[in-house]
Design a protein around this motif. Structure first.
Motif, PDB file in Angstrom:
ATOM      1  N   PHE A  90      -1.152 -10.351  -3.762  1.00  0.00           N
ATOM      2  CA  PHE A  90      -0.477  -8.998  -3.746  1.00  0.00           C
ATOM      3  C   PHE A  90       1.091  -9.485  -3.404  1.00  0.00           C
ATOM      4  CE2 PHE A  90      -4.508  -6.904  -2.297  1.00  0.00           C
ATOM      5  CZ  PHE A  90      -4.977  -6.750  -3.687  1.00  0.00           C
ATOM      6  N   ARG A  91       1.218 -10.232  -2.499  1.00  0.00           N
ATOM      7  CA  ARG A  91       2.580 -10.729  -1.631  1.00  0.00           C
ATOM      8  C   ARG A  91       3.235 -11.497  -2.967  1.00  0.00           C
ATOM      9  NH1 ARG A  91       1.000 -11.854   3.136  1.00  0.00           N
ATOM     10  NH2 ARG A  91       0.306 -13.974   2.424  1.00  0.00           N
ATOM     11  N   SER A  92       2.313 -12.117  -3.709  1.00  0.00           N
ATOM     12  CA  SER A  92       3.247 -12.970  -4.861  1.00  0.00           C
ATOM     13  C   SER A  92       3.692 -12.151  -5.929  1.00  0.00           C
ATOM     14  CB  SER A  92       2.164 -14.001  -5.437  1.00  0.00           C
ATOM     15  OG  SER A  92       1.309 -13.292  -6.105  1.00  0.00           O
ATOM     16  N   GLY A  93       3.495 -10.763  -5.802  1.00  0.00           N
ATOM     17  CA  GLY A  93       4.121  -9.813  -6.759  1.00  0.00           C
ATOM     18  C   GLY A  93       5.621  -9.766  -6.770  1.00  0.00           C
ATOM     19  N   TYR A  94       5.938  -8.782  -7.335  1.00  0.00           N
ATOM     20  CA  TYR A  94       7.758  -8.401  -7.441  1.00  0.00           C
ATOM     21  C   TYR A  94       7.961  -7.196  -6.588  1.00  0.00           C
ATOM     22  CZ  TYR A  94      12.591  -7.385  -9.058  1.00  0.00           C
ATOM     23  OH  TYR A  94      13.757  -7.220  -9.014  1.00  0.00           O
ATOM     24  N   GLY A  95       7.073  -6.505  -6.453  1.00  0.00           N
ATOM     25  CA  GLY A  95       7.290  -5.136  -5.681  1.00  0.00           C
ATOM     26  C   GLY A  95       6.013  -4.302  -5.623  1.00  0.00           C
ATOM     27  N   THR A  96       6.043  -3.095  -5.026  1.00  0.00           N
ATOM     28  CA  THR A  96       4.937  -2.171  -4.472  1.00  0.00           C
ATOM     29  C   THR A  96       5.327  -0.903  -4.758  1.00  0.00           C
ATOM     30  OG1 THR A  96       3.757  -3.790  -3.292  1.00  0.00           O
ATOM     31  CG2 THR A  96       3.011  -1.517  -3.000  1.00  0.00           C
ATOM     32  N   VAL A  97       4.539  -0.153  -5.076  1.00  0.00           N
ATOM     33  CA  VAL A  97       4.670   1.482  -5.282  1.00  0.00           C
ATOM     34  C   VAL A  97       3.829   2.158  -4.250  1.00  0.00           C
ATOM     35  CG1 VAL A  97       4.995   3.791  -6.567  1.00  0.00           C
ATOM     36  CG2 VAL A  97       5.511   1.405  -7.502  1.00  0.00           C
ATOM     37  N   LEU A  98       4.308   2.629  -3.127  1.00  0.00           N
ATOM     38  CA  LEU A  98       3.521   3.379  -2.446  1.00  0.00           C
ATOM     39  C   LEU A  98       3.408   4.871  -2.950  1.00  0.00           C
ATOM     40  CD1 LEU A  98       4.757   2.061   1.199  1.00  0.00           C
ATOM     41  CD2 LEU A  98       2.924   1.349  -0.107  1.00  0.00           C
TER      42      LEU A  98
END
Length: 200
Positions: A90-98
């Motif tokens: 997950f951390r290797s991604g570009y972003g996160t939507v909460l």
């Protein structure tokens, strides 16, 4: 790169192989989330859904915190190995939507429309699910892969502290995203006639 709506819906999958690259600008990501929040339907036009977008170091920080919290819960280092690998993915991604729901708005609706009081939390969750799908599919249309995660309520307090989230916002889900680096496996479907009935 944009595809038709149903093509995007068909292509929308859980991507666990994602990179710290994006196929679109940060401004476009923000636009997608803002438009989705604005136009996804809600019961009584209540507009209870909320979203927070974490990019760059803020995205990394979320998954670092989540890993630390889960490490304390699991305890055993050997048993935690697979969880640590998930967090790294997950951390290797570009972003996160909460994704959040505003409990104050829901409570006010329950007070104003007492006959429907028990239904408002259910309807709010349904609206949030629609919002998640809209954003997920919109990201897919732009060539980004995502998945939906649920580490709440374990991470709720840390998220509220770290990003100054109002106390009345209830965390529903987390959606890490990035440019896909791996293709999901084939998806099996139940016979559609067992799931859809048409009466004329």
């Amino acid at each position: 790169m944009s595809t038709s709506f149903f093509e995007a819906l068909k292509n929308r999958r859980s991507y666990y192989g994602i990179s710290k690259e994006s196929t679109i600008s940060d401004a476009k990501i923000q636009e997608i989330v803002e438009e989705a929040v604005k136009y996804t339907p809600t019961s009584f036009n209540s507009q209870t859904s909320r979203a927070v977008v974490l990019l760059g170091e803020q995205h990394d920080k979320l998954w670092n915190h989540t890993e630390e919290i889960l490490r304390e819960v699991v305890g055993n280092a050997e048993a935690f190995q697979s969880t640590a690998e998930k967090m790294a993915g997950f951390r290797s991604g570009y972003g996160t939507v909460l994704f959040f729901e505003d409990n104050n708005v829901i409570a006010q609706l329950q007070q104003n429309f007492a006959a429907y009081a028990d239904n408002f939390p259910i309807w709010a969750n349904q609206s949030n699910g629609m919002l998640q799908l809209v954003i997920w599919t919109a990201l897919e249309q732009e060539g980004l892969g995502a998945s939906l995660q649920h580490y709440n309520p374990l991470i709720d307090e840390k998220v509220k502290q770290e990003w100054n989230i109002p106390e009345n916002w209830r965390l529903i889900a987390q959606m890490p995203f990035g440019k896909p680096t791996a293709t999901p496996g084939e998806k099996e479907f139940q016979p559609i006639e067992q799931r859809v009935k048409v009466h004329k």
